[in-house]
Write an enzyme that holds these catalytic residues in place. Structure first.
Site, PDB file in Angstrom:
ATOM      1  N   PRO A   2      41.296 -13.337  31.672  1.00 23.59           N
ATOM      2  CA  PRO A   2      42.222 -14.432  32.006  1.00 23.59           C
ATOM      3  C   PRO A   2      42.182 -15.554  30.969  1.00 23.59           C
ATOM      4  O   PRO A   2      41.111 -16.014  30.584  1.00 23.59           O
ATOM      5  CB  PRO A   2      41.713 -14.945  33.355  1.00 23.59           C
ATOM      6  CG  PRO A   2      40.712 -13.960  33.841  1.00 23.59           C
ATOM      7  CD  PRO A   2      40.245 -13.167  32.667  1.00 23.59           C
ATOM      8  N   GLU A   3      43.361 -15.972  30.528  1.00 23.40           N
ATOM      9  CA  GLU A   3      43.491 -17.124  29.630  1.00 23.40           C
ATOM     10  C   GLU A   3      44.216 -18.224  30.421  1.00 23.40           C
ATOM     11  O   GLU A   3      44.450 -18.073  31.618  1.00 23.40           O
ATOM     12  CB  GLU A   3      44.275 -16.720  28.377  1.00 23.40           C
ATOM     13  CG  GLU A   3      43.614 -15.556  27.626  1.00 23.40           C
ATOM     14  CD  GLU A   3      44.367 -15.152  26.367  1.00 23.40           C
ATOM     15  OE1 GLU A   3      45.003 -16.012  25.741  1.00 23.40           O
ATOM     16  OE2 GLU A   3      44.314 -13.959  26.009  1.00 23.40           O
TER      17      GLU A   3
END
Ligand code: ZN
Length: 265
Positions: A2-3
């Site tokens: 996840p960014e």
């Protein structure tokens, strides 16, 4: 992994369910999640707390509690919150309205750290540069930060102290938007290029948020559609949307890196 757009999507989903609610019980089954604190200690502190807000800073979630304590969650590789029973559950929160929130983490790199008031922001401020969508992330700031640096620009923007929240996907997408080659030494960029990198980062992240992040089909994150709109990431040999040249893959700091050899210079 996840960014910023994926974490922001998680934040919104979690906030809708948990803000204003009381945690009637917390169970944490994985000592890696809370170390060095024992999971029972963190679970006991969460039990009975009312959640005021869920915020995001870079790739971290900040769950602010009525007592002033803050639970800082870093999803790392494969962490996510689930609202239906899931495999690989590491923790479960039961809320006063009957909602059950599970924390799932296949690879177990995620962390839950409970901070006393003020300490969470202190902890994060030394590790993270400005929010890329905030007012502090200006071209002038970026110029100062990259001045004299010989590292490739991609490596420089992946450094969370330069700007918070970028990872491998959105760094590649940002540099495509900026027309800048990922291997360019960061300190050699001119003012217009720095402005383009700054704008490219914001464009890539805003697009990601609008599509509720990317789902790469690895079972760790679900729901987003950004993967359908990647301009370069994972698109080896496919035509560049801007100039038609085949996208190429290289490596920067050990990370797979995609770019257009014609329009990124
Ligand atoms: Zn191109």
């Amino acid at each position: 992994m996840p960014e910023l757009p994926e974490v922001e999507t998680e934040r919104g989903r979690l906030a809708r369910r948990i803000e204003g609610r009381r945690i009637v019980s917390a169970r944490i089954d994985d000592s890696r999640l809370t170390r060095p604190e024992p999971p029972e200690w963190v679970a006991a502190r969460l039990g009975g707390e009312r959640v005021t807000t869920v915020e995001r800073r870079g790739k971290y979630l900040l769950i602010r509690l009525e007592s002033g304590d803050v639970l800082v969650v870093h999803l790392r590789m494969t962490g996510s919150f689930r609202y239906e029973p899931a495999t690989h559950e590491r923790a479960v929160l039961e809320l006063d309205d009957g909602t059950r929130i599970a924390y799932r983490d296949l690879r177990r790199f995620g962390t839950w750290t409970l901070f006393e008031p003020e300490k969470a922001d202190e902890h994060l401020s030394v590790r993270l540069g400005p929010e890329p969508l905030g007012r502090g992330f200006t071209t002038g700031y970026l110029a100062g930060r990259l001045q004299g640096r010989r590292a490739p620009v991609k490596a420089a923007i992946l450094d969370q102290r330069t700007v918070a929240g970028l990872g491998n996907i959105y760094a590649d997408e940002a540099l495509w938007h900026a027309h800048v080659h990922p291997l360019r030494p960061a300190g050699e960029l001119g003012e217009e290029e720095l402005a383009a990198v700054r704008d490219g980062i914001r464009t890539a992240l805003r697009r990601g948020i609008r599509r509720q992040g990317a789902d790469l089909g690895d079972g760790t994150y679900s729901g987003g559609l950004m993967q359908r709109e990647f301009r370069v990431y994972g698109r080896t040999g496919k035509a560049c949307d801007r100039c038609g040249m085949p996208i190429e893959k290289t490596r920067v700091g050990g990370r797979g890196t995609w770019f257009c050899p014609s329009c990124q210079v």
